[in-house]
Design an enzyme around this catalytic site. Structure first.
Site, short mmCIF file in Angstrom:
data_model
loop_
_atom_site.label_atom_id
_atom_site.label_comp_id
_atom_site.label_asym_id
_atom_site.label_seq_id
_atom_site.Cartn_x
_atom_site.Cartn_y
_atom_site.Cartn_z
N HIS A 197 -3.16 -1.29 0.74
CA HIS A 197 -2.81 -2.68 0.69
C HIS A 197 -4.16 -3.37 0.17
O HIS A 197 -5.30 -2.94 0.22
CB HIS A 197 -2.07 -3.10 1.44
CG HIS A 197 -0.77 -2.26 1.97
ND1 HIS A 197 0.00 -2.21 1.21
CD2 HIS A 197 -0.79 -1.27 2.90
CE1 HIS A 197 1.07 -1.23 1.53
NE2 HIS A 197 0.53 -0.81 2.74
N GLU A 212 -1.25 -5.75 7.65
CA GLU A 212 -1.55 -4.48 7.48
C GLU A 212 -2.89 -4.29 6.79
O GLU A 212 -3.75 -3.49 6.95
CB GLU A 212 -0.57 -3.44 7.01
CG GLU A 212 -0.84 -2.10 6.74
CD GLU A 212 0.16 -1.23 6.07
OE1 GLU A 212 1.32 -1.92 5.79
OE2 GLU A 212 0.12 -0.09 5.78
N HIS A 274 -3.21 3.28 6.67
CA HIS A 274 -2.05 2.38 6.65
C HIS A 274 -1.80 1.90 8.16
O HIS A 274 -2.03 2.98 9.01
CB HIS A 274 -0.96 3.07 5.90
CG HIS A 274 -0.87 3.19 4.58
ND1 HIS A 274 -0.54 2.25 3.47
CD2 HIS A 274 -1.89 3.76 3.77
CE1 HIS A 274 -0.86 2.35 2.42
NE2 HIS A 274 -1.70 3.51 2.51
N GLU A 338 -0.90 6.83 9.24
CA GLU A 338 0.08 5.99 9.60
C GLU A 338 -0.69 5.47 11.07
O GLU A 338 -0.16 6.08 11.86
CB GLU A 338 1.37 5.71 9.59
CG GLU A 338 2.05 6.05 8.17
CD GLU A 338 2.21 4.68 7.51
OE1 GLU A 338 1.69 3.68 8.09
OE2 GLU A 338 2.68 4.80 6.44
#
Ligand SMILES: [Zn+2]
Length: 382
Positions: A197, A212, A274, A338
């Site tokens: 992002h 995030e 992430h 993640e």
């Protein structure tokens, strides 16, 4: 008289099984013709009556390789013969080995054996299993294929051609495996780091308001420092809080811009960072995703996951295969981490803490180091 007919019919019924048992289990490589003769069932229903077999049954599994004369494309065709119309569904599985699993509902295996060796060009073996009156064929593949590389369809009985009800599974031969000549050590390696992002896209947002995009960049920067200290060249898809392609980009263009950075810089591996999100705040843990483009993707993901769990001590949500854009479309081995759930209040706090960020960076760093050691041992492998 009746007894004679009965034994003759019985012999006919058993014939396909006998034929199957001999050549299918031998090591002889297959030519393009089926190894097993097509059983002739001109009167399955009559035979079934005599035998008291009212159930749907798989009578044979045959296979052959076909080469397209024009494209040269090789296809493995498996044909499942049955006493009545059958339907099947197929799913791909990448762990522990690449597999295509074909479920045939409501059809029993009859007297078929449980395993057949294939010629290894596309698939190495098929296991036949029976679960509660349904059958399952597990086809071990030499290399992982894509959803578009196989098709499954049913064919009706063809009395003229003496062919029974069939289910056909066609598997295309995947592209030749990619081989990298990786060496051990981080020195001189080009590592692409992709902080997920950024800019107009905050990513997931925690209950405390953390974004995030902020925590992924913080960990990426720490990881960059560690890797550069070890002599690696680090390529960041973004250095600050910005969109890589641009604020007006489509989601795909934005992701493509990230894999392009890695490709242009000829990165050895690509790591996307992430933080996870879920509707239930109690859900937490760490997972790593990859898409099998070669054997190295899973190896990279496994090494990162092992070491990041060791470092961060969060719940192990394991290594998973997924066709996320950045891991699928990057041209080098890639993993998407993640790190923790930003939607879990405890893990959100951790993601913001410099100590935990450093642990994440350290875990991924160690995973990368281990990966190159293991990959170097498989330098000439598949
Ligand atoms: Zn994300």
């Amino acid at each position: 008289m009746y007894r004679m007919i009965l034994s003759l019919l019985l012999a006919l019924l058993l014939l396909p099984q006998l034929v199957l048992a001999a050549p299918a289990n031998s090591n002889k490589a297959l030519s393009s013709t089926p190894a097993v003769q097509i059983p002739v069932f001109k009167s399955e229903r009559a035979l079934a009556k005599v035998q008291g077999l009212s159930k749907l049954e798989i009578t044979n599994v045959r296979y052959a390789l076909h080469k397209d004369a024009v494209t040269g494309e090789v296809t493995l065709r498996m044909v499942i013969d049955a006493t009545g119309p059958i339907k099947g569904t197929a799913v791909l599985n990448d762990l522990p080995v690449p597999r295509l699993e074909v479920a045939v509902g409501g059809a029993s295996l009859g007297k078929l054996g449980s395993q057949q060796k294939l010629d290894g060009k596309i698939a190495s073996q098929v296991k036949l299993m029976q679960v509660n009156g349904s059958s399952k064929l597990v086809i071990d593949l030499e290399n992982m294929i894509d959803e578009t590389d196989y098709r499954i369809f049913a064919l009706p009985r063809d009395i003229k051609a003496d062919k029974p009800y069939r289910l056909v599974v066609d598997i295309k031969q995947p592209a030749p495996p990619i081989v990298y000549n990786f060496t051990a050590g981080l020195k001189g390696k080009v590592i692409a780091l992709d902080p997920g992002h950024g800019g107009s896209d905050p990513g997931a947002i925690g209950p405390g308001g953390s974004q995030e995009k902020t925590v992924t960049l913080a960990v990426a920067k720490r990881l960059q420092t560690l890797l550069e200290k070890a002599g690696a060249k680090v390529v960041m898809t973004r250095q600050g809080d910005r969109d890589v392609y641009g604020a007006s980009a489509t989601a795909v263009d934005e992701l493509k811009a990230r894999t392009t950075v890695a490709a242009k810089n000829k990165a050895d591996v690509f790591i996307s960072l992430h933080a996870d999100a879920f509707t239930k705040p109690e859900v937490g843990g760490t997972s790593t995703f990859y898409y099998r483009k070669s054997m190295y993707d899973g190896l990279l993901a496994k090494n990162i996951q092992t070491n990041i769990i060791e470092a961060g001590k969060l719940s192990d949500r394991r290594v998973n295969s997924a066709n996320f854009y950045v891991v699928k479309r990057s041209v080098m081995p890639a993993a998407l981490v993640e790190m923790a759930f930003i939607t879990n209040p405890d893990e959100e706090k951790l993601l913001n803490s410099p100590q935990f960020q450093q642990k994440m960076a350290q875990g991924i760093y160690q995973g990368l180091d281990n990966f190159f050691v293991e990959a170097s041992r498989n330098g000439g492998g598949r």
